[in-house]
Design a protein around this motif. Sequence first.
Motif, PDB file in Angstrom:
ATOM      1  N   GLU A  64       0.826  -1.203   0.000  1.00 61.98           N
ATOM      2  CA  GLU A  64       0.000   0.000   0.000  1.00 61.98           C
ATOM      3  C   GLU A  64       0.862   1.257   0.000  1.00 61.98           C
ATOM      4  O   GLU A  64       0.508   2.267  -0.605  1.00 61.98           O
ATOM      5  CB  GLU A  64      -0.922   0.012   1.223  1.00 61.98           C
ATOM      6  CG  GLU A  64      -2.021  -1.042   1.205  1.00 61.98           C
ATOM      7  CD  GLU A  64      -1.512  -2.428   1.569  1.00 61.98           C
ATOM      8  OE1 GLU A  64      -0.346  -2.530   2.026  1.00 61.98           O
ATOM      9  OE2 GLU A  64      -2.269  -3.404   1.389  1.00 61.98           O
ATOM     10  N   THR A  65       1.989   1.209   0.694  1.00 63.67           N
ATOM     11  CA  THR A  65       2.937   2.323   0.746  1.00 63.67           C
ATOM     12  C   THR A  65       4.342   1.754   0.586  1.00 63.67           C
ATOM     13  O   THR A  65       4.572   0.563   0.854  1.00 63.67           O
ATOM     14  CB  THR A  65       2.844   3.084   2.085  1.00 63.67           C
ATOM     15  OG1 THR A  65       3.219   2.200   3.153  1.00 63.67           O
ATOM     16  CG2 THR A  65       1.422   3.594   2.319  1.00 63.67           C
ATOM     17  N   PRO A  66       5.317   2.576   0.177  1.00 61.90           N
ATOM     18  CA  PRO A  66       6.680   2.072   0.000  1.00 61.90           C
ATOM     19  C   PRO A  66       7.277   1.449   1.261  1.00 61.90           C
ATOM     20  O   PRO A  66       8.106   0.538   1.180  1.00 61.90           O
ATOM     21  CB  PRO A  66       7.460   3.326  -0.425  1.00 61.90           C
ATOM     22  CG  PRO A  66       6.431   4.208  -1.046  1.00 61.90           C
ATOM     23  CD  PRO A  66       5.168   3.972  -0.274  1.00 61.90           C
ATOM     24  N   SER A  67       6.859   1.928   2.426  1.00 56.13           N
ATOM     25  CA  SER A  67       7.432   1.421   3.683  1.00 56.13           C
ATOM     26  C   SER A  67       6.626   0.278   4.291  1.00 56.13           C
ATOM     27  O   SER A  67       6.992  -0.248   5.340  1.00 56.13           O
ATOM     28  CB  SER A  67       7.534   2.568   4.700  1.00 56.13           C
ATOM     29  OG  SER A  67       6.239   3.103   4.971  1.00 56.13           O
ATOM     30  N   ALA A  68       5.535  -0.112   3.657  1.00 54.74           N
ATOM     31  CA  ALA A  68       4.688  -1.178   4.204  1.00 54.74           C
ATOM     32  C   ALA A  68       5.426  -2.518   4.179  1.00 54.74           C
ATOM     33  O   ALA A  68       6.214  -2.775   3.267  1.00 54.74           O
ATOM     34  CB  ALA A  68       3.394  -1.277   3.400  1.00 54.74           C
ATOM     35  N   PRO A  69       5.203  -3.366   5.175  1.00 58.48           N
ATOM     36  CA  PRO A  69       5.862  -4.677   5.194  1.00 58.48           C
ATOM     37  C   PRO A  69       5.372  -5.556   4.057  1.00 58.48           C
ATOM     38  O   PRO A  69       4.262  -5.380   3.557  1.00 58.48           O
ATOM     39  CB  PRO A  69       5.462  -5.250   6.558  1.00 58.48           C
ATOM     40  CG  PRO A  69       4.186  -4.562   6.899  1.00 58.48           C
ATOM     41  CD  PRO A  69       4.313  -3.173   6.335  1.00 58.48           C
ATOM     42  N   THR A  70       6.207  -6.481   3.654  1.00 59.85           N
ATOM     43  CA  THR A  70       5.830  -7.406   2.592  1.00 59.85           C
ATOM     44  C   THR A  70       6.350  -8.795   2.936  1.00 59.85           C
ATOM     45  O   THR A  70       6.989  -8.995   3.957  1.00 59.85           O
ATOM     46  CB  THR A  70       6.385  -6.934   1.240  1.00 59.85           C
ATOM     47  OG1 THR A  70       5.864  -7.778   0.201  1.00 59.85           O
ATOM     48  CG2 THR A  70       7.906  -7.014   1.229  1.00 59.85           C
ATOM     49  N   GLY A  71       6.079  -9.754   2.087  1.00 58.82           N
ATOM     50  CA  GLY A  71       6.517 -11.115   2.338  1.00 58.82           C
ATOM     51  C   GLY A  71       5.422 -12.114   2.047  1.00 58.82           C
ATOM     52  O   GLY A  71       4.281 -11.763   1.731  1.00 58.82           O
ATOM     53  N   LYS A  72       5.766 -13.381   2.171  1.00 58.34           N
ATOM     54  CA  LYS A  72       4.873 -14.485   1.831  1.00 58.34           C
ATOM     55  C   LYS A  72       3.546 -14.456   2.603  1.00 58.34           C
ATOM     56  O   LYS A  72       2.476 -14.600   1.997  1.00 58.34           O
ATOM     57  CB  LYS A  72       5.613 -15.809   2.062  1.00 58.34           C
ATOM     58  CG  LYS A  72       4.836 -17.054   1.702  1.00 58.34           C
ATOM     59  CD  LYS A  72       5.734 -18.273   1.915  1.00 58.34           C
ATOM     60  CE  LYS A  72       4.996 -19.577   1.656  1.00 58.34           C
ATOM     61  NZ  LYS A  72       5.878 -20.742   1.897  1.00 58.34           N
ATOM     62  N   PRO A  73       3.552 -14.271   3.945  1.00 60.57           N
ATOM     63  CA  PRO A  73       2.269 -14.275   4.662  1.00 60.57           C
ATOM     64  C   PRO A  73       1.317 -13.183   4.198  1.00 60.57           C
ATOM     65  O   PRO A  73       0.112 -13.417   4.068  1.00 60.57           O
ATOM     66  CB  PRO A  73       2.689 -14.061   6.128  1.00 60.57           C
ATOM     67  CG  PRO A  73       4.110 -14.479   6.195  1.00 60.57           C
ATOM     68  CD  PRO A  73       4.683 -14.114   4.872  1.00 60.57           C
ATOM     69  N   ILE A  74       1.846 -11.989   3.942  1.00 58.75           N
ATOM     70  CA  ILE A  74       0.994 -10.883   3.515  1.00 58.75           C
ATOM     71  C   ILE A  74       0.450 -11.149   2.123  1.00 58.75           C
ATOM     72  O   ILE A  74      -0.728 -10.874   1.835  1.00 58.75           O
ATOM     73  CB  ILE A  74       1.784  -9.559   3.571  1.00 58.75           C
ATOM     74  CG1 ILE A  74       2.172  -9.250   5.022  1.00 58.75           C
ATOM     75  CG2 ILE A  74       0.976  -8.407   2.983  1.00 58.75           C
ATOM     76  CD1 ILE A  74       3.084  -8.062   5.182  1.00 58.75           C
ATOM     77  N   ALA A  75       1.277 -11.705   1.239  1.00 59.90           N
ATOM     78  CA  ALA A  75       0.820 -12.040  -0.108  1.00 59.90           C
ATOM     79  C   ALA A  75      -0.295 -13.082  -0.059  1.00 59.90           C
ATOM     80  O   ALA A  75      -1.294 -12.976  -0.789  1.00 59.90           O
ATOM     81  CB  ALA A  75       1.992 -12.556  -0.940  1.00 59.90           C
ATOM     82  N   LEU A  76      -0.149 -14.091   0.795  1.00 60.27           N
ATOM     83  CA  LEU A  76      -1.193 -15.119   0.929  1.00 60.27           C
ATOM     84  C   LEU A  76      -2.486 -14.518   1.461  1.00 60.27           C
ATOM     85  O   LEU A  76      -3.583 -14.835   0.976  1.00 60.27           O
ATOM     86  CB  LEU A  76      -0.706 -16.227   1.863  1.00 60.27           C
ATOM     87  CG  LEU A  76       0.385 -17.142   1.307  1.00 60.27           C
ATOM     88  CD1 LEU A  76       0.978 -18.013   2.419  1.00 60.27           C
ATOM     89  CD2 LEU A  76      -0.177 -18.025   0.192  1.00 60.27           C
ATOM     90  N   LYS A  77      -2.383 -13.661   2.446  1.00 59.52           N
ATOM     91  CA  LYS A  77      -3.567 -13.029   3.024  1.00 59.52           C
ATOM     92  C   LYS A  77      -4.320 -12.222   1.963  1.00 59.52           C
ATOM     93  O   LYS A  77      -5.542 -12.348   1.826  1.00 59.52           O
ATOM     94  CB  LYS A  77      -3.164 -12.122   4.187  1.00 59.52           C
ATOM     95  CG  LYS A  77      -4.328 -11.447   4.908  1.00 59.52           C
ATOM     96  CD  LYS A  77      -3.826 -10.611   6.070  1.00 59.52           C
ATOM     97  CE  LYS A  77      -4.982 -10.051   6.900  1.00 59.52           C
ATOM     98  NZ  LYS A  77      -5.829  -9.130   6.113  1.00 59.52           N
ATOM     99  N   LYS A  78      -3.609 -11.422   1.197  1.00 52.82           N
ATOM    100  CA  LYS A  78      -4.251 -10.589   0.176  1.00 52.82           C
ATOM    101  C   LYS A  78      -4.879 -11.445  -0.927  1.00 52.82           C
ATOM    102  O   LYS A  78      -5.982 -11.148  -1.403  1.00 52.82           O
ATOM    103  CB  LYS A  78      -3.224  -9.623  -0.423  1.00 52.82           C
ATOM    104  CG  LYS A  78      -2.767  -8.540   0.541  1.00 52.82           C
ATOM    105  CD  LYS A  78      -1.720  -7.649  -0.106  1.00 52.82           C
ATOM    106  CE  LYS A  78      -1.280  -6.526   0.833  1.00 52.82           C
ATOM    107  NZ  LYS A  78      -0.227  -5.678   0.224  1.00 52.82           N
ATOM    108  N   ALA A  79      -4.187 -12.497  -1.343  1.00 59.53           N
ATOM    109  CA  ALA A  79      -4.709 -13.352  -2.405  1.00 59.53           C
ATOM    110  C   ALA A  79      -5.974 -14.076  -1.965  1.00 59.53           C
ATOM    111  O   ALA A  79      -6.954 -14.165  -2.721  1.00 59.53           O
ATOM    112  CB  ALA A  79      -3.644 -14.359  -2.832  1.00 59.53           C
ATOM    113  N   LEU A  80      -5.977 -14.595  -0.741  1.00 56.12           N
ATOM    114  CA  LEU A  80      -7.147 -15.334  -0.254  1.00 56.12           C
ATOM    115  C   LEU A  80      -8.362 -14.432  -0.084  1.00 56.12           C
ATOM    116  O   LEU A  80      -9.507 -14.914  -0.119  1.00 56.12           O
ATOM    117  CB  LEU A  80      -6.805 -16.039   1.065  1.00 56.12           C
ATOM    118  CG  LEU A  80      -5.906 -17.267   0.911  1.00 56.12           C
ATOM    119  CD1 LEU A  80      -5.374 -17.727   2.252  1.00 56.12           C
ATOM    120  CD2 LEU A  80      -6.672 -18.401   0.226  1.00 56.12           C
ATOM    121  N   GLU A  81      -8.143 -13.147   0.111  1.00 56.12           N
ATOM    122  CA  GLU A  81      -9.270 -12.213   0.208  1.00 56.12           C
ATOM    123  C   GLU A  81      -9.986 -12.054  -1.130  1.00 56.12           C
ATOM    124  O   GLU A  81     -11.110 -11.563  -1.179  1.00 56.12           O
ATOM    125  CB  GLU A  81      -8.769 -10.856   0.705  1.00 56.12           C
ATOM    126  CG  GLU A  81      -8.367 -10.869   2.183  1.00 56.12           C
ATOM    127  CD  GLU A  81      -7.674  -9.584   2.617  1.00 56.12           C
ATOM    128  OE1 GLU A  81      -7.338  -8.751   1.719  1.00 56.12           O
ATOM    129  OE2 GLU A  81      -7.451  -9.398   3.831  1.00 56.12           O
TER     130      GLU A  81
END
Length: 430
Positions: free
Chosen positions: A110-127
């Motif tokens: 969402e922003t350049p400083s927002a955290p990223t990684g596998k768990p966040i990608a999975l959460k967004k995809a499942l939504e």
Amino acid sequence: MKAIILLLEALAGICGGFMILSMAYQIGIGLFGFRRTKKDYRDLDPQSRFLVLVPAHNEETVIGDIIQNLKEMDYPKELYDFYIIADNCTDHTAEKARSLGAKVIETWKETPSAPTGKPIALKKALERIDYRNQYDLMMIFDADNLIDSNMFREVNSQYLDQGKPDFIQCYLGAKNKTGIVAWFYYSGYTLSNRFFCLAKHRAGVNCPIGGTGFAMSTAYLAQRGGWSTMSLTEDYEMQVEATLEGRRILWNHYTRVYDEKPTRLRAAIRQRIRWGQGHWFVTLRHTGDLFRAFLAGRISAAEFLSLGTYMYSVAAVPVAIVQVLLTALLCVIVPGRPFMDPSLAGAAGSVLLISYNYFFLFYLADWMDNRIAFRFRTLPLMIGGFVANAIVGFFNQVFGLIRCRDQQHWAKTDHAIRAEAVPVVRKRVA
């Protein structure tokens, strides 16, 4: 001074007791791995519906293999869908995946400083996916994986025949084992698959979740409200939370996922520090929950011991260091006290245990599961792997503890194998 000496002696004794308990448990649970493998479930017709997710961050060089692999699975095509999750990609991962016929979900910060990684990608995809109504099981693979083509059939059969458990973890194989660093990964996983994971399954306790090649009930996922584990070791976090709820995690020894292992020591250290950070974070966060779950009757004494020893397996090196320092301090303040005393028995025993694992259990597991016989020419690799494992283990456990509060910065492990360099894995015969 006498009180201080007694306190130091007690602390050294506790450290030694911890090491001895860990060693004894590993030896004991390993005994369940000696029996010849035989399926504990019936082969059943395909029925379960699979949702397959492949998180990928800048993986255009390897994504083609797993897409081709998934398109050729020995399972009815109408019973599984797979998605490539192109997470914050700055290369052509999404475009290449689409060109190969894969469904793609792109996720962005969402922003350049927002955290990223596998768990966040999975959460967004499942939504974005109606997993609750369309699928029975979800499986997650890494972009560099290859998969036995019988995997969905085996998981389907085990899931239906074993009362629809919440998780099934499949055998964790290796795509590569050339070089000392890749070899110590290969030898470690080969040993663990039989004498830890399969052994725990046979003993009737939950096996670990390995981060790839595991199936998760979508019903349980929905009860959790979607993907909610956000540590750097989301697989381990899920395992601990599910076990503390009394959920079942089964092991499947008859189908494999093949993961690419690091080939450089620096990459291995970097990866293991990340794993250590996540492991320590989850362990410290849930230690109290472990005792509460046991006292409340949600988990058995066997499960309490199994999970507790696994949670604190990451403490072996720090405890050994503390034990040596305590003993050295006692030698300074107590004249004539020998350095090698019973309080160091745990550390010495742990060295013997590692030797037992490396020079007996590994070769036995390699023969029983891979039909690879002992060869003298592998001994230099074993010795080098032992040293590499000790170095990596130190960084994993010590630096992981120091950095465990940081669960926001995810470091990708670079690939050493080019795309399409490894053939698609065919059906494995049990």
